[in-house]
Design a protein around this motif. Structure first.
Motif, PDB file in Angstrom:
ATOM      1  N   PHE A  24      31.416  25.345 -81.722  1.00 10.20           N
ATOM      2  CA  PHE A  24      30.925  23.979 -81.575  1.00 10.20           C
ATOM      3  C   PHE A  24      31.522  23.112 -82.683  1.00 10.20           C
ATOM      4  O   PHE A  24      31.411  23.452 -83.875  1.00 10.20           O
ATOM      5  N   VAL A  25      32.135  22.013 -82.287  1.00  8.79           N
ATOM      6  CA  VAL A  25      32.720  21.080 -83.254  1.00  8.79           C
ATOM      7  C   VAL A  25      31.946  19.761 -83.151  1.00  8.79           C
ATOM      8  O   VAL A  25      31.886  19.158 -82.068  1.00  8.79           O
ATOM      9  N   LEU A  26      31.365  19.343 -84.282  1.00  5.12           N
ATOM     10  CA  LEU A  26      30.501  18.153 -84.299  1.00  5.12           C
ATOM     11  C   LEU A  26      30.995  17.141 -85.318  1.00  5.12           C
ATOM     12  O   LEU A  26      31.760  17.482 -86.223  1.00  5.12           O
ATOM     13  N   PRO A  27      30.503  15.882 -85.203  1.00  2.00           N
ATOM     14  CA  PRO A  27      30.962  14.853 -86.167  1.00  2.00           C
ATOM     15  C   PRO A  27      30.506  15.112 -87.601  1.00  2.00           C
ATOM     16  O   PRO A  27      31.132  14.609 -88.531  1.00  2.00           O
ATOM     17  N   SER A  28      29.408  15.871 -87.799  1.00  2.00           N
ATOM     18  CA  SER A  28      28.912  16.080 -89.168  1.00  2.00           C
ATOM     19  C   SER A  28      28.241  17.447 -89.295  1.00  2.00           C
ATOM     20  O   SER A  28      27.830  18.047 -88.293  1.00  2.00           O
ATOM     21  N   LYS A  29      28.122  17.920 -90.526  1.00  2.00           N
ATOM     22  CA  LYS A  29      27.436  19.195 -90.784  1.00  2.00           C
ATOM     23  C   LYS A  29      25.964  19.106 -90.406  1.00  2.00           C
ATOM     24  O   LYS A  29      25.372  20.079 -89.947  1.00  2.00           O
ATOM     25  N   ARG A  30      25.373  17.940 -90.657  1.00  2.00           N
ATOM     26  CA  ARG A  30      23.949  17.764 -90.381  1.00  2.00           C
ATOM     27  C   ARG A  30      23.645  17.945 -88.903  1.00  2.00           C
ATOM     28  O   ARG A  30      22.644  18.544 -88.518  1.00  2.00           O
ATOM     29  N   ALA A  31      24.525  17.448 -88.048  1.00  2.00           N
ATOM     30  CA  ALA A  31      24.342  17.628 -86.607  1.00  2.00           C
ATOM     31  C   ALA A  31      24.370  19.114 -86.252  1.00  2.00           C
ATOM     32  O   ALA A  31      23.640  19.562 -85.365  1.00  2.00           O
ATOM     33  N   GLY A  32      25.178  19.876 -86.959  1.00  2.00           N
ATOM     34  CA  GLY A  32      25.243  21.323 -86.734  1.00  2.00           C
ATOM     35  C   GLY A  32      23.930  22.014 -87.032  1.00  2.00           C
ATOM     36  O   GLY A  32      23.530  22.966 -86.341  1.00  2.00           O
ATOM     37  N   LEU A  33      23.249  21.561 -88.053  1.00  2.00           N
ATOM     38  CA  LEU A  33      21.947  22.123 -88.416  1.00  2.00           C
ATOM     39  C   LEU A  33      20.930  21.903 -87.291  1.00  2.00           C
ATOM     40  O   LEU A  33      20.168  22.802 -86.929  1.00  2.00           O
ATOM     41  N   PHE A  34      20.935  20.700 -86.722  1.00  2.00           N
ATOM     42  CA  PHE A  34      20.020  20.392 -85.623  1.00  2.00           C
ATOM     43  C   PHE A  34      20.398  21.188 -84.367  1.00  2.00           C
ATOM     44  O   PHE A  34      19.528  21.610 -83.602  1.00  2.00           O
ATOM     45  N   LEU A  35      21.709  21.389 -84.145  1.00  2.00           N
ATOM     46  CA  LEU A  35      22.143  22.164 -82.993  1.00  2.00           C
ATOM     47  C   LEU A  35      21.641  23.607 -83.096  1.00  2.00           C
ATOM     48  O   LEU A  35      21.152  24.184 -82.117  1.00  2.00           O
ATOM     49  N   LYS A  36      21.753  24.169 -84.284  1.00  2.00           N
ATOM     50  CA  LYS A  36      21.295  25.539 -84.504  1.00  2.00           C
ATOM     51  C   LYS A  36      19.790  25.649 -84.247  1.00  2.00           C
ATOM     52  O   LYS A  36      19.306  26.630 -83.669  1.00  2.00           O
TER      53      LYS A  36
END
Length: 919
Positions: A24-36
């Motif tokens: 998964f490639v997202l605009p920010s690290k923070r979005a990755g945390l919510f995705l997880k």
């Protein structure tokens, strides 16, 4: 409510995608945390976590280059610059850094958008050549050097980027360009890898190239988050980039475009509040959150989005105490913490080489909250001792050695703060590191109460370690001024991160941190022009038309980015609160944002628009009243026996509470350093000089010859008394030199007046100079003795009439020593204080049998010498033609005595408290 991330995961699950094998490639690290976090809500069985990365991490992996700080980039760029520039033509690092910052931004944009470098640099050089008349034969050296700079841009770029690539480091644009160049190789080596790009909007050419290559090779899937309202409106900037991707990418000619949603049209509660000033917005955010809690709304799905991130601290201070879970995505700027002001002061002191330091700078540093405790040695406050000595001796500029003397030569801290900075950059950095260590050793003793301060110190220790590394590795910092510039550059990019619950409770974030995230309730602050959107700022060497021609982003694209983020926050939200500053300010934003007007004009949602005025309570300031207790009365008796002076009595008339502070509490005004000679100092010098001159002639008639002889000593005596009163203050230059000359002129003019009087045939006999008086006043009602004390500047006999003379260096008019009603002399300070004072002198001298009535009493004003001796006069009525009586007779003193005793009775009356007057 369902979120965009949840919908994406659900769609992937329905498509039978193996989530464990997806990147998964997202605009920010923070979005990755919510995705997880959302994964656990979608999945029903245990799986290995997919690879979740930000776009920056992805392109770094592709490019095999590591991103470095902007500060280090400047050092690397300077290496390339000095290799291509003659030593006698090269700018210093400090000057270079000012324009190199802008050029690095242009390099970044050129590379991110894959613009052919040579073409655009040659184009820029040609434009400048035309602007400066390339056909003109006689170009000045300045123009030649200027054009040479533009013609070297491509060489600068080439050498700079080659150096970076060789070291496996780079700036964002270079990393993106290399990543785009390497995408085919990456695809070849990762032919089975699946990529999901979600939540993107504005893509640069490098990102477009990378994503399209992966799409064409069936290795990726994209999920856009755009609403049909925006994409179907060809003029709506929220979908400007998404429309371009949908229309221009070949992949979407025969493939579905995921997704165009219909969330924005759903019912929403949108309120826009105009609030004066930024602090007003911060306070109202606290009120809104408090109201949400009172309405039993959970803050779990609430976000406060700060358009202006400088509002962070005011907002934190305005939060209701009932908020338990809180997460702050933005860091606290290191430049805003208390210890930053210490190093700011130190650099301010040392960036300009000097052997002496300004006293305010010294006091500012030794009084700093992190430094003051270090000056406590064996329970002695050396900082207080230094400050007191500076104040007492009027020390405006001090050397480091003098400061050491004031600190008893025993404090190594003085060396760290004030010595050795100019010797070398290493010495200055070592001083800062040693200073941090000393502060740490002090704080370690009280660790429990200083954990936050220790964290501050740790971060600053890291910062100075980085400065030392940069200085050692590149050796471009040649003076303290340059060091300060680099320090500020590093400091501006550093933050102190907050610890919180990243997925729980209220979320406070900046606009960019909100990407891909959805909240039910959104509060957006600072929705003003110049902030949201940011406006037409253009820090670039590339002209606007050249940017248009090369498809580089301009302010229009920048505005469209802000438009997308703003409307995306509103898409799935149910409750939206938009705050803006009603007070247009050129520094903090202008009028309300066009976004608010656009929302109102769309007509899709009803906007509850209000102007909120802060409630300003009317605070009634109670009069300061001090009752006369037994202890106060006992102190009053002591004061009365010791003696009331005319000035203390007039002080009571002016404001009784000041009399209480000075005479009862013994509160004295702090003696500050007089950079410029104060009026009372000038008065003291003039008084003391005249005392010196006239004291030897008490009991004798003065003559023209005597006065002329006195005039020859004016410079010597005035200088002597300035040294005594003004201590080590400098009177050799500036305003002080002017005031010194004024003092000499005052004395000289006074002596000239005496000469004129004597030449006119008047006889002047000196009776007393600075005559001390100490007399007891009989007031039977009090039951204890009352003394009046005071010093008369001069008593003389003028043609046989005794005169009591009071010198005033300020301007006094005849009306200031005239009275009509005796009752007013103890009630109206502004009109009658001068009359009260000279009458008190006359009264004292008569009681002590030093003078025989009738006499004259009055003032000689040095700013009004042409009016001569201003005599006290009693007028029978107000007006220009009132009859005046300037002789002080027994009747005059009887009338005055009555008012004086009434005043003293009031001061000592237990039933009349000390009450502050409005002045």
């Amino acid at each position: 409510m369902t979120t965009f991330i949840f919908d994406v995961l659900k769609d992937l699950q329905n498509s039978d995608e193996n989530l464990s094998e997806i990147t998964f490639v997202l605009p920010s690290k923070r979005a990755g945390l919510f995705l997880k976090h959302q994964l656990s809500k979608v999945l029903k069985q245990t799986i290995f976590s997919p690879h979740i990365i930000s776009i920056e991490e992805f392109v770094e992996d592709l490019s095999q280059l590591k991103s470095i700080s902007n500060t280090e980039l400047l050092f690397e760029f300077y290496n390339a610059y000095i290799k291509l520039t003659k030593s006698n033509e090269a700018d210093t690092f400090e000057s270079f850094s000012k324009w190199a910052q802008i050029l690095l931004q242009d390099f970044n944009e050129i590379d991110r958008y894959l613009i052919p470098q040579k073409n655009i640099f040659d184009y820029l050089g040609a434009i400048q050549d035309l602007n400066h008349w390339s056909l003109e034969n006689n170009k000045t050296d300045f123009v030649k050097n200027y054009l040479s700079f533009w013609n070297k841009l491509h060489n600068y770029y080439t050498l700079f980027t080659e150096q970076l690539i060789k070291k496996k480091i780079g700036y964002q644009g270079l990393i993106y360009r290399e990543a785009a160049n390497n995408i085919k190789s990456y695809i070849k080596n990762n032919s089975e890898k699946r990529h999901i790009f979600l939540g993107f909007n504005a893509l640069n050419t490098s990102e477009e190239t990378i994503i399209q290559e992966l799409l064409q090779n069936n290795l990726a899937k994209t999920y856009w988050d755009i609403d049909s309202v925006f994409i179907n409106d060809q003029k709506h900037d929220a979908a400007l980039f998404t429309r371009q991707h949908k229309n221009n990418w070949a992949f979407f000619k025969n493939k579905p475009f995921n997704w165009i949603t219909t969330n924005y049209s759903k019912e929403k509660n949108i309120s826009a509040f105009g609030i004066p000033k930024n602090i007003g917005q911060a306070k109202y955010i606290g009120t809104l959150l408090n109201n949400l809690q009172k309405d039993n709304r959970s803050l779990q799905n609430t976000a406060v989005v700060l358009g202006d991130e400088n509002l962070l601290i005011p907002v934190l201070n305005s939060l209701p105490s009932t908020i338990e879970a809180l997460n702050i995505t933005m860091g606290f700027p290191l430049k805003s913490i208390p210890i930053a002001s210490l190093f700011e002061s130190l650099f301010h002191l040392h960036k300009t080489p000097s052997d002496t330091f300004y006293y305010k700078d010294i006091i500012n540093i030794i009084s700093h909250q992190f430094i003051r405790p270090l000056f406590y040695i064996k329970e002695v406050d050396l900082a207080a001792k230094i400050i007191e000595t500076i104040d007492a001796n009027n020390l405006v500029y001090l050397t480091a050695e003098r400061i050491k003397e004031l600190a008893d030569h025993s404090n190594d801290l003085i060396d760290l703060l004030f010595s050795n900075w100019g010797k070398s950059i290493n010495a200055a950095l070592k001083n800062c590191s040693q200073l941090i260590l000393q502060i740490k050793n002090y704080l370690d003793d009280k660790k429990a109460s200083n954990l936050l301060s220790l964290e501050y110190l740790f971060r600053f220790n890291e910062l100075f370690n980085e400065l030392s590394r940069l200085n050692t590795e590149y050796n471009h910092i040649k003076d303290i001024s340059t060091l300060y510039s680099v320090y500020k550059e590093l400091l501006s990019s550093e933050t102190l991160d907050f610890q919180g619950e990243p997925l729980q409770g209220l979320q406070i974030m900046g606009m960019l941190e909100s990407r891909v995230l959805d909240f039910e309730t959104v509060i957006i602050s600072s929705v003003n022009e110049g902030i949201l959107p940011s406006g037409k700022t253009n820090n670039s060497f590339i002209p606007f038309d050249v940017k248009i021609e090369n498809n580089l982003p301009t302010y229009k694209e920048k505005d469209a980015v802000y438009t997308y983020h703003f409307y995306r926050l509103l898409q799935r939200a149910k409750n939206v609160y938009i705050l803006y500053n009603t007070e247009a300010d050129i520094l903090t934003g202008g009028e309300k944002s066009r976004f608010i007007t656009q929302l109102e004009l769309e007509g899709i949602h009803h906007i509850n628009h209000q102007i909120i005025a802060p409630q300003v309570p009317i605070i009634q300031t109670p009069s300061n009243i001090v009752e006369k207790t037994n202890s106060v009365l006992n102190e009053l008796k002591t004061v009365a026996q010791k003696g009331f002076s005319p000035s203390s009595l007039t002080n009571y008339i002016r404001n009784p509470i000041d009399f209480y502070y000075q005479k009862i509490l013994k509160v004295k005004e702090h003696d500050n350093v007089e950079e410029t000679v104060a009026a009372n100092t000038l008065g003291t010098v003039v008084h003391n000089t005249l005392e010196d001159f006239y004291k030897p002639f008490v009991g004798t008639f003065i003559s023209v010859e005597i006065i002329k002889k006195l005039k020859t000593n004016i410079v010597k005596r005035v200088t002597h008394h300035f040294t005594e009163v003004y201590k080590e203050g400098d009177i050799t230059k500036g305003k002080n030199l002017i005031i010194f000359e004024i003092a000499k002129r005052y004395v000289s003019n006074f002596l000239d007046l005496e000469i004129e009087d004597l030449k006119a045939g008047n006889q002047i006999k000196i009776i007393a100079i600075e005559a001390n008086n100490n007399v007891i006043v009989d007031i039977p009602e009090l039951g204890f003795p009352v003394t009046i004390t005071g010093k008369v500047d001069r008593v003389d006999a003028y043609n046989g009439v005794t005169r009591i003379v009071d010198y005033k260096t300020g301007k006094v008019e005849q009306s200031s020593v005239e009275i009509v009603d005796w009752e007013a002399i103890t009630t109206d300070y502004s009109k009658y204080s001068k009359s009260f004072q000279v009458l008190t002198y006359a009264y004292m001298m008569h009681l002590s049998n030093q003078i025989q009535l009738p006499v004259e009493a009055g003032i000689i004003s040095f700013k009004n010498l042409s009016k001569g001796f201003l005599k006290f006069s009693k007028k029978d009525k107000a007006g220009a033609y009132a009859k005046k009586d300037s002789l002080i007779t027994q009747e005059t003193l009887d009338n005055f005595s009555k008012e004086l005793k009434q005043l003293i009775l009031e001061i000592c009356n237990v039933n009349i408290p000390f009450t502050e007057k409005e002045i």
